[in-house]
Scaffold this motif. Structure first.
Motif, PDB file in Angstrom:
ATOM      1  N   LEU A 171       0.831  -1.200   0.000  1.00  0.00           N
ATOM      2  CA  LEU A 171       0.000   0.000   0.000  1.00  0.00           C
ATOM      3  C   LEU A 171       0.869   1.255   0.000  1.00  0.00           C
ATOM      4  O   LEU A 171       0.630   2.200  -0.742  1.00  0.00           O
ATOM      5  N   ALA A 199       1.157   4.092  -2.909  1.00  0.00           N
ATOM      6  CA  ALA A 199       0.916   5.518  -2.648  1.00  0.00           C
ATOM      7  C   ALA A 199       2.083   6.335  -3.169  1.00  0.00           C
ATOM      8  O   ALA A 199       1.911   7.393  -3.781  1.00  0.00           O
ATOM      9  N   ARG A 200       3.291   5.816  -2.942  1.00  0.00           N
ATOM     10  CA  ARG A 200       4.496   6.508  -3.388  1.00  0.00           C
ATOM     11  C   ARG A 200       4.521   6.595  -4.913  1.00  0.00           C
ATOM     12  O   ARG A 200       4.864   7.608  -5.499  1.00  0.00           O
ATOM     13  N   SER A 219       1.995   6.553  -6.943  1.00  0.00           N
ATOM     14  CA  SER A 219       1.009   7.484  -7.489  1.00  0.00           C
ATOM     15  C   SER A 219       1.502   8.920  -7.360  1.00  0.00           C
ATOM     16  O   SER A 219       1.183   9.758  -8.193  1.00  0.00           O
ATOM     17  N   VAL A 252      -3.944   3.102  -9.129  1.00  0.00           N
ATOM     18  CA  VAL A 252      -5.039   3.356  -8.183  1.00  0.00           C
ATOM     19  C   VAL A 252      -5.848   2.081  -7.952  1.00  0.00           C
ATOM     20  O   VAL A 252      -6.172   1.730  -6.812  1.00  0.00           O
ATOM     21  N   TYR A 306      -3.910  -0.132  -5.761  1.00  0.00           N
ATOM     22  CA  TYR A 306      -3.935   0.404  -4.395  1.00  0.00           C
ATOM     23  C   TYR A 306      -5.214  -0.057  -3.715  1.00  0.00           C
ATOM     24  O   TYR A 306      -5.217  -0.516  -2.580  1.00  0.00           O
ATOM     25  N   GLU A 307      -6.331   0.069  -4.463  1.00  0.00           N
ATOM     26  CA  GLU A 307      -7.614  -0.326  -3.894  1.00  0.00           C
ATOM     27  C   GLU A 307      -7.668  -1.827  -3.631  1.00  0.00           C
ATOM     28  O   GLU A 307      -8.292  -2.262  -2.654  1.00  0.00           O
ATOM     29  N   LEU A 362      -5.934  -2.348  -0.474  1.00  0.00           N
ATOM     30  CA  LEU A 362      -6.825  -1.904   0.608  1.00  0.00           C
ATOM     31  C   LEU A 362      -7.828  -2.988   0.947  1.00  0.00           C
ATOM     32  O   LEU A 362      -8.114  -3.251   2.111  1.00  0.00           O
ATOM     33  N   LEU A 401      -6.236  -5.688   2.966  1.00  0.00           N
ATOM     34  CA  LEU A 401      -6.048  -5.227   4.341  1.00  0.00           C
ATOM     35  C   LEU A 401      -7.364  -5.252   5.097  1.00  0.00           C
ATOM     36  O   LEU A 401      -7.439  -5.664   6.255  1.00  0.00           O
ATOM     37  N   ASP A 402      -8.399  -4.776   4.395  1.00  0.00           N
ATOM     38  CA  ASP A 402      -9.733  -4.739   4.982  1.00  0.00           C
ATOM     39  C   ASP A 402     -10.156  -6.141   5.415  1.00  0.00           C
ATOM     40  O   ASP A 402     -10.694  -6.330   6.509  1.00  0.00           O
TER      41      ASP A 402
END
Lengths: 137, 131
Positions: free
Chosen positions: B14, B18-19, B21, B105, B108-109, B112, B115-116
């Motif tokens: 993650l 982020a980096r 993007s 993106v 990334y999702e 996520l 992780l969720d």
């Protein structure tokens, strides 16, 4: 969180494109601003963009953009023989700005697309972050 | 099981997403900057390095907190080879950067979501029932 930096970067891109759009509109508005001498004639104004280095970490690849300055086009002015024109000089010539309307229209489209790209980046990042905030709910 | 390890690889993934993007956003912002060279890095290589040999700030005191993972060493950054060179030396190809950005993106999702799932799994284990 470092992702907030994207907003700064995309924001700087939007700002730069906005300024470029201003110059385009200035050029287009002055396309018919004739004058009676070469040094008083409006010249097409073009932006020069520059990447803004991260002062705290010069090796940081994530950089924004800014307008380093505005240059006036060095293309020759249009000299036109119009002795009856109110602005004609002693020899009967008027000078038209060196604004190239076709070029300016292309610039306008390019600026508007680049602006939209940055808006798209902001939107995607916003969604990413709000999903991150809601993680585990 | 340590709570720190519960998130596994996804936490690092993650952070690197982020980096990345950020870097791609920078390319898009500089799409019209003369002489700007588009940059990117290899996600897979970066993740491998982050797990095996992470980049950390030098700690010169035992009180220094070591919580700065996700740094990208400049040696890992690469320049993108443009398909078509432009006259002003700019190598940003907006359409390509845009697709890379949206793909990033999406991934990334995906991270996520993983992780969720882990968090929900832990919650279920704690509560004894899924709500």
């Amino acid at each position: 969180m470092s992702s907030f930096k994207i907003f700064d970067i995309a924001g700087s891109g939007m700002n730069a494109q906005n300024l470029r759009m201003n110059l385009v509109s200035s050029n287009l508005a002055n396309v018919d601003a004739v004058s009676s001498s070469t040094n008083t004639t409006y010249r097409s104004r073009q932006p020069v963009f520059q990447a803004v280095l991260d002062q705290a970490n010069l090796k940081n690849p994530a950089v924004g953009v800014r307008m380093a300055g505005v240059v006036e086009s060095q293309a020759p002015l249009v000299r036109e023989y119009a002795p009856q024109h109110a602005m004609a000089d002693a020899d009967g010539y008027i000078y038209r700005p060196n604004v190239n309307v076709v070029e300016e229209m292309a610039n306008m489209i390019s600026a508007s697309r680049a602006y939209q790209n940055n808006v798209e980046v902001v939107n995607a990042t916003r969604k990413m972050l709000s999903a991150t905030i809601n993680l585990g709910r | 099981m340590k709570l720190d390890d519960a998130f596994g690889i996804h936490e690092e993934a993650l952070r690197i997403r982020a980096r990345r993007s950020e870097v791609l956003a920078s390319n898009l912002a500089n799409a019209d900057t003369p002489g700007y060279k588009a940059r990117d890095f290899d996600f897979q290589a970066m993740l491998r390095k982050e797990i095996q040999d992470p980049v950390r700030l030098a700690a010169t005191h035992k009180g220094h907190i070591q919580n700065d993972s996700g740094l990208v060493a400049s040696t890992q950054m690469a320049y993108r080879i443009p398909q078509q060179a432009s006259l002003d030396g700019n190598t940003v190809e907006t359409d390509r950067e845009q697709t890379e950005f949206s793909a990033n993106v999406m991934r990334y999702e995906a991270s996520l979501r993983f992780l969720d799932g882990r968090i929900k799994g832990l919650l279920t284990a704690i509560k004894g029932h899924s709500s």
